[in-house]
Design a protein around this motif. Structure first.
Motif, short mmCIF file in Angstrom:
data_model
loop_
_atom_site.label_atom_id
_atom_site.label_comp_id
_atom_site.label_asym_id
_atom_site.label_seq_id
_atom_site.Cartn_x
_atom_site.Cartn_y
_atom_site.Cartn_z
N LEU A 148 19.13 4.92 0.56
CA LEU A 148 18.23 4.50 1.59
C LEU A 148 16.99 5.17 3.17
CD1 LEU A 148 17.52 1.46 2.02
CD2 LEU A 148 19.29 1.23 3.72
N GLY A 149 17.83 6.06 3.58
CA GLY A 149 17.12 7.14 4.09
C GLY A 149 15.65 7.86 3.43
N PHE A 151 14.91 6.72 0.85
CA PHE A 151 13.97 5.74 0.24
C PHE A 151 12.35 5.37 0.89
CE2 PHE A 151 12.50 1.22 0.34
CZ PHE A 151 11.91 1.55 -1.39
N PHE A 152 12.81 5.54 2.63
CA PHE A 152 11.36 5.17 3.48
C PHE A 152 10.73 6.66 3.74
CE2 PHE A 152 14.55 2.15 4.52
CZ PHE A 152 13.77 0.48 4.16
N ASP A 154 9.74 8.75 1.32
CA ASP A 154 9.44 9.33 0.39
C ASP A 154 8.47 7.98 0.01
OD1 ASP A 154 11.41 11.10 -0.68
OD2 ASP A 154 12.43 10.11 -1.65
N LEU A 155 8.62 6.90 0.69
CA LEU A 155 6.99 6.44 0.79
C LEU A 155 5.86 6.38 0.89
CD1 LEU A 155 9.57 2.60 2.17
CD2 LEU A 155 8.46 3.58 -0.60
N VAL A 174 1.94 2.82 -1.73
CA VAL A 174 1.55 2.45 -0.24
C VAL A 174 0.35 3.37 -0.12
CG1 VAL A 174 2.63 3.98 1.89
CG2 VAL A 174 4.05 2.19 -0.25
N THR A 349 21.21 -1.13 -3.91
CA THR A 349 20.01 0.04 -3.26
C THR A 349 18.36 -0.03 -3.78
OG1 THR A 349 21.34 1.92 -1.93
CG2 THR A 349 18.49 1.85 -2.37
N ILE A 353 14.78 -1.97 -4.32
CA ILE A 353 13.83 -1.18 -4.65
C ILE A 353 13.07 -1.65 -5.60
CG2 ILE A 353 12.69 1.01 -5.54
CD1 ILE A 353 15.11 1.92 -4.28
N LEU A 356 10.86 -4.91 -3.91
CA LEU A 356 9.76 -4.17 -2.97
C LEU A 356 9.17 -4.06 -4.55
CD1 LEU A 356 11.57 -1.91 -0.83
CD2 LEU A 356 10.87 -4.58 -0.59
#
Length: 453
Positions: A148-149, A151-152, A154-155, A174, A349, A353, A356
């Motif tokens: 999760l960490g 993931f944000f 790499d956004l 993004v 997770t 994704i 989103l």
């Protein structure tokens, strides 16, 4: 999808014919000859398999220009935020909220009912290996696991070009979102010309997708032949379960979520609302086109719902390209169904994704003919599911397209009703809502190209 015709026959009928021919031929092979017959293996490896993969690669080829241009223009079309203020902010927040609820409903339904389970694991694994080969190595580039960490982190791409080259869909989205916001903030003659260039890229991408989708009847026949020859009757059972879950999730969103939103946030009677929007719902279901339904929706909003014209026109035209609850729900259900079909477990997770990406995909692919197919394929690649599994659902996509378009159009009217609460109209010159030239750029492009819901 519009009624594109080949030789006088509507394309969706040709797609249905290809589905039936491929399915019938594959079932005959499975029941009479068996999937291990030498000539069957040769045909699937050298004829039907490559033909289906060519179609899928053509879709993959359009992913980057499609997502970038559509998402940038979708955000840039919200340039009216400066003049509409609260209405624009409420539109954006409600779009994200209601689309998120739609995707959650779809994911919960798939997890509870498990429509993709029950396929022989050995056969699923065999097709899984074929999918990895057919995806030209893209699947192998997906990460083994997602934290999760990370993931944000790499956004935000450190290099947007690298993200596009490596098929990193979320960082690309993004970047496109920020690029669109920049276009809204930096209004000048130069940025207006840049926006026109991106609109041109968008239109070229749509034209090419329209061209490629004409190959769909042949591709569907080839893909379905391969799948039916391998899975037999299990395929039909799983396909019926998929349609049932997808339609059930859409029905819950339509008849539970929308009435609650209208009642609680809109301050109106759901019964009165649905009575007023019957006409655009019928048009949406029959045409399977959000943009073709837009003039009828504008008329219903102004005459039946008595919404302020400035709010109705802004929200409905933006919503026709950005508020796609049905599309987001469909994408989420399809990805999880195919993951179950191929016995691939998705962590919580990974499912977050998927959710989103589906929400962003509802904005990034809205109004594009068959635009959800590249997005679904890319999400499948992200979670290591063979993308040619899309062939499973192409044959029934016309009916599901009609259902999700009805959900999309009704959702636009729900959004307009909620945003209009407490707003009053300013004196404006009368405009015929049926004239395409009176609509904002996104709606005009949709009517010009006959885009799908």
């Amino acid at each position: 999808m519009t009624e594109t015709k080949r030789g006088g026959i509507a394309l969706h009928w040709l797609m249905l014919l290809g589905f039936a021919v491929g399915l019938g031929g594959g079932l005959w092979v499975n029941l009479t000859l068996g999937a291990e017959t030498a000539w069957v293996i040769w045909v699937t490896d050298n004829v039907t398999g490559p033909a289906g993969q060519i179609f899928l690669r053509l879709l993959f080829m359009m992913v980057v220009p499609l997502l970038f241009s559509a998402l940038v223009i979708g955000v840039a079309e919200m340039g009216d935020l400066n003049s509409l203020g609260r209405a624009g902010i409420k539109t954006l927040l409600l779009t994200i909220l209601v689309s998120g609820i739609a995707v959650v409903i779809g994911l919960v339904m798939v997890n509870l009912l498990q429509p993709g389970r029950g396929v022989d694991p050995a056969m699923a694994q065999q097709l899984l290996e074929q999918g990895r080969d057919g995806a030209a190595g893209i699947v192998e580039k997906a990460p083994e696991s997602i934290q999760l960490g990370d993931f944000f982190l790499d956004l935000v791409p450190s290099n947007a070009v690298t993200a596009a080259a490596e098929n990193q869909i979320l960082p690309l989205m993004v970047f496109a979102l920020f690029f669109g916001i920049g276009l809204v903030m930096a209004k000048s003659p130069a940025t207006d010309r840049l926006q026109e260039v991106i609109e041109g890229l968008f239109e070229v991408t749509m034209k090419l997708i329209n061209l490629f989708i004409k190959l769909a009847p042949f591709a569907i026949a080839c893909l379905m032949f391969n799948l039916a020859a391998l899975f037999g009757w299990d395929l039909l059972v799983r396909l019926a379960a998929f349609v049932g879950v997808a339609v059930g999730a859409m029905a819950i969103h339509m008849f539970v979520v929308y009435p609650l939103v209208i009642w609680i946030l809109g301050g109106r009677s759901p019964i009165t609302f649905f009575r007023a929007v019957r006409e655009p719902m019928v048009v949406a279901f029959s045409t399977a086109s959000s943009n073709a339904s837009l003039p009828v929706s504008l008329k219903a909003a102004e005459q039946q719902l008595k919404l302020p014209k400035k709010i109705a026109r802004f929200v409905l035209t933006v919503g026709a390209t950005a508020n796609q609850n049905g599309t987001a729900l469909f994408e989420g259900v399809t990805v999880l169904f195919l993951a179950q079909f191929f016995n691939i477990e998705l962590s919580l997770t990974q499912q977050v994704i998927v959710m989103l990406v589906c929400i962003l995909g509802g904005i990034g692919t809205a109004g594009v003919p068959a635009g959800s197919l590249p997005v679904v394929a890319m999400i499948l690649v992200m979670v290591k599911v063979p993308p040619e599994g899309i062939g499973l659902i192409l044959g029934v996509d016309r009916f599901l397209d009609m259902c999700r378009t009805t959900l999309n159009v009704t959702g636009d009217l729900v959004l307009a009703t909620v945003v209009s609460r407490g707003e009053k109209d300013d004196p404006v010159e009368p405009v015929d809502p049926m004239e395409p030239e009176d609509l904002p750029g996104a709606a005009r492009r949709g009517l010009k190209h006959g885009t799908a819901g």
